[in-house]
Design a protein around this motif. Structure first.
Motif, short mmCIF file in Angstrom:
data_model
loop_
_atom_site.label_atom_id
_atom_site.label_comp_id
_atom_site.label_asym_id
_atom_site.label_seq_id
_atom_site.Cartn_x
_atom_site.Cartn_y
_atom_site.Cartn_z
N TYR C 111 22.76 44.52 49.44
CA TYR C 111 21.71 45.33 48.82
C TYR C 111 21.08 44.64 47.62
CZ TYR C 111 23.96 48.96 51.58
OH TYR C 111 24.49 49.69 52.60
N ASN C 112 21.66 43.52 47.19
CA ASN C 112 21.15 42.78 46.05
C ASN C 112 21.09 43.63 44.78
OD1 ASN C 112 20.33 40.44 44.89
ND2 ASN C 112 18.17 40.68 45.43
N ILE C 113 22.17 44.33 44.53
CA ILE C 113 22.25 45.14 43.31
C ILE C 113 23.29 44.51 42.39
CG2 ILE C 113 22.78 47.42 42.37
CD1 ILE C 113 22.15 48.56 45.15
N GLU C 114 22.93 44.39 41.12
CA GLU C 114 23.89 43.87 40.15
C GLU C 114 24.90 44.97 39.82
OE1 GLU C 114 24.50 40.93 38.65
OE2 GLU C 114 23.06 40.09 40.11
N PRO C 115 26.18 44.60 39.76
CA PRO C 115 27.17 45.64 39.42
C PRO C 115 26.99 46.16 38.01
CG PRO C 115 28.19 43.47 39.57
CD PRO C 115 26.80 43.32 40.07
N PRO C 116 27.18 47.45 37.81
CA PRO C 116 27.08 48.01 36.46
C PRO C 116 28.32 47.73 35.63
CG PRO C 116 27.60 49.73 38.04
CD PRO C 116 27.45 48.47 38.82
N THR C 117 28.27 48.04 34.34
CA THR C 117 29.44 47.93 33.48
C THR C 117 30.55 48.80 34.06
OG1 THR C 117 27.85 47.96 31.70
CG2 THR C 117 30.19 48.04 31.09
N THR C 118 31.73 48.22 34.18
CA THR C 118 32.79 48.96 34.85
C THR C 118 33.99 49.14 33.95
OG1 THR C 118 32.05 47.88 36.84
CG2 THR C 118 34.13 49.06 36.98
N ILE C 119 34.56 50.31 33.98
CA ILE C 119 35.82 50.53 33.28
C ILE C 119 36.88 50.78 34.32
CG2 ILE C 119 37.03 51.95 31.61
CD1 ILE C 119 34.09 52.74 30.76
N TYR C 120 37.93 50.00 34.28
CA TYR C 120 39.01 50.16 35.24
C TYR C 120 40.09 51.02 34.60
CZ TYR C 120 36.77 46.27 37.64
OH TYR C 120 35.88 45.48 38.29
N ILE C 121 40.44 52.09 35.27
CA ILE C 121 41.50 52.95 34.76
C ILE C 121 42.59 53.05 35.81
CG2 ILE C 121 42.03 55.20 33.76
CD1 ILE C 121 39.03 55.52 33.23
N PRO C 122 43.55 52.12 35.82
CA PRO C 122 44.60 52.19 36.85
C PRO C 122 45.58 53.32 36.57
CG PRO C 122 44.80 50.17 35.54
CD PRO C 122 43.75 51.00 34.91
N GLY C 123 46.32 53.65 37.58
CA GLY C 123 47.28 54.76 37.49
C GLY C 123 47.31 55.42 38.85
N CYS C 124 48.41 56.07 39.19
CA CYS C 124 48.47 56.64 40.52
C CYS C 124 49.06 58.03 40.48
CB CYS C 124 49.24 55.77 41.48
SG CYS C 124 48.99 56.24 43.19
N PRO C 125 48.33 59.05 40.13
CA PRO C 125 47.02 59.01 39.49
C PRO C 125 47.16 58.75 37.99
CG PRO C 125 47.70 61.27 39.80
CD PRO C 125 48.78 60.42 40.38
N PRO C 126 46.09 58.29 37.31
CA PRO C 126 46.18 58.11 35.86
C PRO C 126 46.38 59.46 35.19
CG PRO C 126 43.93 57.76 36.62
CD PRO C 126 44.76 57.93 37.83
N LYS C 127 47.18 59.47 34.15
CA LYS C 127 47.32 60.69 33.36
C LYS C 127 45.95 61.08 32.82
CE LYS C 127 50.52 61.45 29.89
NZ LYS C 127 51.49 62.50 30.22
#
Lengths: 172, 293, 193, 542
Positions: C111-127
């Motif tokens: 699609y030729n879209i630049e990725p946006p600013t991303t915040i990664y919040i790991p957890g399974c599920p995160p609190k």
């Protein structure tokens, strides 16, 4: 009327909102937070990688450099604590840490690189020093002679010894 | 002089309307055991939205779609000029009550037109709901205006305030209180914007500046209707009037937001049935006013 | 721009619901993120941020792309949960894309879209608090704790061998059997034979 | 009686004990057997297609029936002949999805199936590739093909408004097509499976038998523990493993905590759907205590990670026990108080009474389970019919309401919450001492096991075939929503559009367990707006 009683209840209970993130919160004992490998304890036995359901822990050998890589990727971890259960040296532990957010995916990796032993015969790296020493401690001394052989060379040598013994000291 | 006072009125309306919403959010949060946002939150939301880009959806009728928020906003601003709010000064002319009501209706229509032209089915369902609710409440409003006009024998704000104390005037004000609640689209009457059902209906496709204008319109409309109600009960003495107006605003929004927090949403047919009952009541009040009670 | 007000569009891209209910949970009285001006909106047009939960399944991929496109720029992407961060337990199955990193690759290529600013919040599920921390991190209100850690064993091979050999020879010389001899590993069994 | 039916139809009984009958039925007798079992009050639980080329002669399907009267599950195995098996959908409506799933995933054809369309795989998935066949690698991602355009009725007056797959009411991707006339729904269709993550394939390829409990837990983030329980029970059933008493009680305790949290969550969602935000806030405030409780007992708020084959991983000591007691007591009072007051709110009751009615007869035909069935007057509960964990030794009631509307489903769940409080109190009173896990077991090869639990949403059935080297050959979990969803069209038709979210919500759908609403205005001659209207919502996800 029920409505008014509900409003009354809400007012009597008051605010229950916590102060976080302006004040820390307490997590209970036994909380399964971020797994951390203690690199000084890790012997590279790959028991955790075998037990890990999502393969967040992966162990692979870099044969060129003679290094075993224990690679932990938090972005796949399901925080089940199976690694902690199976680790023979308690090198991997689940901490109480839950504030794991990052701005870059790179930050989610933990890599431990351990030096490997080269086989005395064929020169191929086959196991980490730490694991070999760990195993050696549990073996009687006379069996330690073949510690520095890779499994294939060891099998060859063992069969040689056996056939040597069978042949009454002569090679059959 | 009058123009300066009117400008003060307008500025007051523009500044205070989002603050009232912020205050109501705080009250609701308090009734739900929460801390809630700061009372400036609505302002910050609006400022952010004004800085965000607005997108025109592919399937929209562009001219109507872009025109609608401006039409709506201008109409409500005009109404703010005509109705006395903080200061008892306004553009004064015969029949200005009708013009205010007309302006609010125009704004509502603008709102619906924008939604219809957005090309989104939810928005269209939302605006058709908005219109049918508007129609049903209009009847009650018409009777209430009729009662007020009968009592004070005028349709101009100059002669309307304050309303003389009579049984029919108290009943008319009570009805107006309900109508204001309904018109300001609060739960249980927020049927056109019902978030879990049709995803904020008419607002769904709007973004950025246009959305901000429409949200601003909703806050201004609520403020304007509060002002209308307060005008009927506040005394004419200037000093007391300003204080009374401010306290009145706080009390009204406190009452309205508490009601809103502890109600479930009506279905459109239930709301219309209720409105029919109300218009019957309004009709009886009108007859009472005719008789001279 | 989002310091005071952040509207989030929540997109379940094949999550197990665990993260979804934690996302809802941060709006409940205990955590109440409305106090930071965070609101859940129903339309991506209103949103400033889009919250992905789940490993992005094949079926939801085109919809996720459309939703991402509908959010006006500049935008923020919250990858909530291990699944969104790196695919989670199903990172390599046939039915999923496997986390936002792979998703960005597809965005770029197709699609030729630049990725946006991303915040990664790991957890399974995160609190829920972990999600709040993630949002606070985006606003630079808290310090980032998670860092990439690389440990490289420094001893070189010869030194190790020396240590090991000393250890062995000492044991050999004393002819002393260590207590608690347990033969655990396959290698051990082989050498026993 | 069941055995009589089976014997009469040349069925070969493979295993028969007090909780399970496994039989093999010849291809041509299948329809007859299914029909007779259904009329003998056995309702259809699920069907599992298996690629048996690794263990016997080819492809087979296992139909599983639940006989509540005798407290047994009946597994009927039929081999495919030339990849074809007669369809039992004309006889039992509930088998529709199970057969279509086998069609998709294994590639078995069903003779006489009324709508042999793709169910699970995405539209761009190539034809002829069946992921659950043993020769398909689990991590192969075939390139997408251009999807076949679905045949649609072209009616110039028909306007389609899809609600979903990203609809704020449900926080899960799902898709229904609603055909509306004004505000009234005239027809409803379901399409979905946006959350298909390929977990069955993953389980039989990458995972080992003791890793799957953690995978099973992630079938659903709300009722995950009952899934992992059902899986462990299936393995324990196949390998005949005795689980220590203490472990069974701990499982029961956690299952009930999960039920309370799930029901409270659901009440909050229903109140939210009805616009009653404060109700949402109140129930979620109570629920928060149970989330914290789970965190104290297991180390995580939601994914408990407690189950292993043969027992559980963490014990419960006295101090934890006291904490549970305290929270349960407080929450019980809170819940009762809030519910009594909410039930006095007329406008909420008006939106729930006589809305979304599911009559008992239709409910039985589709085979709905859990609170949805109990709201329609069907007395079914796995905890009573097929006791598992420690439920056989505990005392509790199963609430049943006859009206079948949204309100009755709310009341069923409300009473269940109260019963759960009571069960937790009993469990804590009777909690035995001893081991929490039995690790001495050997998994036989190609043994069939079946585990069933009563999830908050209804009956969970896990079917399992083991393999050597700590692997499973086939594992098929069936979540309750899978059985409940087909009932939705019946509930939706004739209702108002505004009620659709709460009706859909009322079965407590869990799409990740098992997925979008289109609204089509079918009123003639009334075009409310012009232009290609579906595009609007479609642009961001239809």
């Amino acid at each position: 009327m029920g409505r008014l009683r509900l409003i009354g209840k809400a007012i009597s209970i008051g605010r229950v909102t916590e102060k976080y993130p302006f004040a820390p919160i307490e997590v209970p004992e036994g909380f399964r937070g971020k797994p951390v490998i203690n690199p000084d304890e890790c012997i590279g036995c790959s028991a955790c990688a075998n037990a890990c359901p999502p393969q967040a822990l992966q162990v692979y050998d870099d044969l060129k450099r003679g290094i075993r890589v224990i690679h932990f990727f938090l972005g796949r971890c399901i925080f089940c604590a199976r690694c902690q259960d199976v680790c023979p040296t308690d090198a991997i532990r689940l901490t109480k840490e839950f504030e794991l957010a990052t701005l870059s995916e790179e930050d989610l990796h933990q890599v431990v690189e351990l030096q490997m032993v080269r086989c005395k015969e064929c020169g191929r790296p086959f196991d980490t020093f730490r694991h070999v020493i760990y195993l050696a401690k549990e073996l009687p001394p006379e069996q330690r002679t073949m510690m520095f052989l890779c499994p294939e060379c060891r099998a060859k040598k063992a069969s040689k010894i056996i056939s040597f013994a069978k042949g009454g000291g002569k090679i059959v | 002089m009058n123009i300066i006072f009117m400008a003060i009125n307008l500025a007051f309306a523009l500044i205070i309307a989002p603050l009232i919403d912020g205050f109501e959010r705080k009250v609701r949060a308090r009734l739900q055991n929460r801390r809630g946002p700061s009372i400036f939150q609505t302002w910050w939301d609006l400022i952010k939205l004004f800085r965000r880009p607005s997108i025109e959806p592919r399937d929209s009728v562009k001219s109507f779609y872009i025109m609608a928020p401006y039409l709506t906003f201008t109409a409500i601003l005009t109404a703010c000029l005509i109705l006395p709010t903080l200061l008892p000064h306004s553009l004064n002319f015969a029949g200005d009550l009708i013009v205010v009501i007309y302006m609010v209706s125009l704004a509502t229509f603008g709102f619906s037109i924008g939604a219809f032209s957005s090309g989104n089915p939810y928005a269209q369902i939302g605006s058709s709901r908005e219109l049918s609710l508007f129609m049903s409440e209009e009847l009650v409003l018409a009777f209430v205006v009729g009662v007020i006009a009968l009592i004070s024998r005028s349709l101009s704000f100059e002669h309307l305030f304050p309303l003389p104390l009579r049984i029919s005037s108290i009943l008319a004000l009570a009805l107006l209180f309900v109508i204001i609640y309904v018109t300001s689209s609060r739960i249980p009457f927020d049927i056109p914007e019902a978030e879990p059902e049709i995803i904020e209906g008419p607002l769904i496709e709007y973004s950025g500046r246009h959305l901000a204008l429409l949200l601003y319109f909703i806050h201004l409309k609520r403020f304007l209707l509060y002002g209308l109600f307060l005008n009927f009960i506040l005394p004419e003495k200037p000093g007391i009037r300003i204080g009374g107006f401010l306290i009145g605003l706080v009390i009204l929004s406190l009452v309205y937001s508490s009601l809103e927090a502890y109600y479930g949403r009506f279905r459109i047919d239930q709301a219309i049935r209720l409105m029919k009952k109300l218009s019957f009541v309004a009709f009886i009040v009108w007859i009472m006013a005719m008789v001279g009670w | 721009m989002f310091e005071k007000s952040l509207w989030v569009f929540h997109l379940n891209s094949g999550s197990c619901n665990g993260c979804d209910i934690e996302v809802l949970n941060i709006f409940a009285p205990r955590q109440d993120v409305e106090r930071f001006g965070i609101k859940l909106v129903g339309s991506p047009r209103h949103a400033d941020a889009i919250a992905f939960t789940g490993p992005i399944t094949r079926e939801s991929l085109p919809k996720a792309v459309e939703a991402l496109k509908a959010v006006p720029e500049p935008k923020l992407l919250l990858a909530i949960g291990s699944c969104a961060c790196g695919g989670g337990i199903w990172y390599d199955t046939y039915a999923v894309i496997g986390g936002v990193k792979e998703f960005y690759k597809i965005l770029k290529e197709e699609y030729n879209i630049e990725p946006p600013t991303t915040i990664y919040i790991p957890g399974c599920p995160p609190k829920p608090e972990a999600i709040i921390y993630g949002v606070a991190l985006a606003r630079k209100a808290v310090k980032q704790k998670q860092k990439k850690e690389i440990y490289i064993e420094e001893l070189n091979e010869d030194m190790r061998r020396e240590i090991a050999e000393i250890l062995f020879s000492e044991a050999k010389g004393t002819r002393h059997f260590l207590p608690n001899i347990v033969v655990k590993t396959k290698e051990g069994e082989e050498s026993e034979s | 009686m069941i055995l009589d039916i089976l014997r009469k139809n040349d069925a070969e009984v493979i295993r028969h004990d007090e909780r399970l009958i496994i039989t093999s039925v010849p291809n041509e007798k299948l329809e007859e057997v299914a029909k007779e079992l259904f009329s003998a009050n056995c309702y259809y639980a699920t069907g599992v297609g298996v690629d048996e080329r690794g263990m016997s002669q080819g492809f087979a399907i296992y139909h599983i029936f639940n006989s509540e009267n005798e407290g047994k599950y009946i597994v009927i195995k039929t081999f495919a002949r030339n990849l074809t098996i007669p369809s039992i959908t004309p006889v039992i409506e509930g088998a529709n999805w199970a057969e279509r799933e086998a069609m998709d995933m294994i590639g078995i054809k069903f003779d006489g199936h009324p709508e042999p369309e793709r169910l699970i795989l995405p539209d761009d998935w190539p034809e002829g590739l069946h992921p659950l066949r043993k020769d398909f690698p689990y991590n192969k991602r075939p390139p997408s093909i251009k999807p076949k355009s679905r045949v649609k009725k072209k009616d110039p007056n028909t306007i389609e408004v899809p609600v979903g797959p990203y609809h704020p009411a449900l926080h899960e991707p799902e898709s229904f097509e609603l055909y509306i006339k004004g505000e009234e729904i005239v027809e409803a269709k379901y399409k979905g499976f946006h959350v298909h993550r390929g977990m069955e394939k993953l389980a039989e390829s990458r995972m080992t038998i003791n890793q799957i409990p953690f995978l099973a837990e992630r079938i659903c983030g709300i009722c995950g523990f009952t899934h992992s329980c059902a899986y462990c029970q299936a393995v324990e059933d196949a390998a005949k493993i005795d689980v220590p008493e203490r472990a069974l009680y701990i499982r029961t305790l956690l299952l009930e905590i999960e039920r309370i949290h799930s029901h409270l969550l659901w009440f909050g969602v229903v109140f939210h759907l009805l616009g009653f935000e404060s109700g949402f806030m109140h129930t979620w405030r109570i629920r928060e205590d149970f989330m914290n409780l789970a965190e104290i007992l297991t180390g995580n708020r939601k994914t408990y990670g407690m189950n292993l084959i043969g027992g559980v991983r963490r014990a419960i000591d006295e101090s934890k026990k006291r904490k549970v007691m305290r929270i349960v007591e407080g929450s019980k009072r809170d819940t009762v108080e809030i519910f009594d007051n909410v039930m006095g709110m007329r406008e909420l009751l008006n939106r729930m009474e006589n809305v979304g009615v599911l009559p008992k007869k239709e409910a039985r035909g589709i085979g709905v389970v859990g609170p949805t069935a109990r709201g329609s007057g069907i007395d079914t509960d796995v905890r009573i019919d097929h006791p598992y964990a420690a439920y056989g030794e505990l005392e509790f009631k199963v609430p049943v309401y006859k009206t079948g509307d949204v309100l009755s489903r709310v009341l069923v769940r409300y009473e269940e919450v109260l019963e759960s409080f009571w069960i937790i109190e009993q469990v804590l009173d009777q909690l035995p001492q001893g081991d929490i896990i039995n690790e001495n077991y050997k998994i036989p090869e190609f043994a069939i096991g079946l585990g069933a639990t009563e999830a908050p949403r209804g009956e969970d059935v896990h079917f399992l075939i083991t393999e050597r080297e700590n692997k499973v050959y086939r594992w098929h979990p069936r979540a309750p929503t899978y059985n409940n969803l087909p009932a939705l069209p019946i509930m939706l038709v004739g209702e108002k559009l505004a009620d659709a979210p709460v009706i859909i919500g009322s079965i407590d759908p869990c799409f990740s367990c098992t997925d979008h609403v289109s609204i089509i205005d079918a009123e003639r001659g009334k075009i409310l707006w012009k232009g290609p209207l579906n595009e609007g919502v479609r642009t961001w996800g239809g």
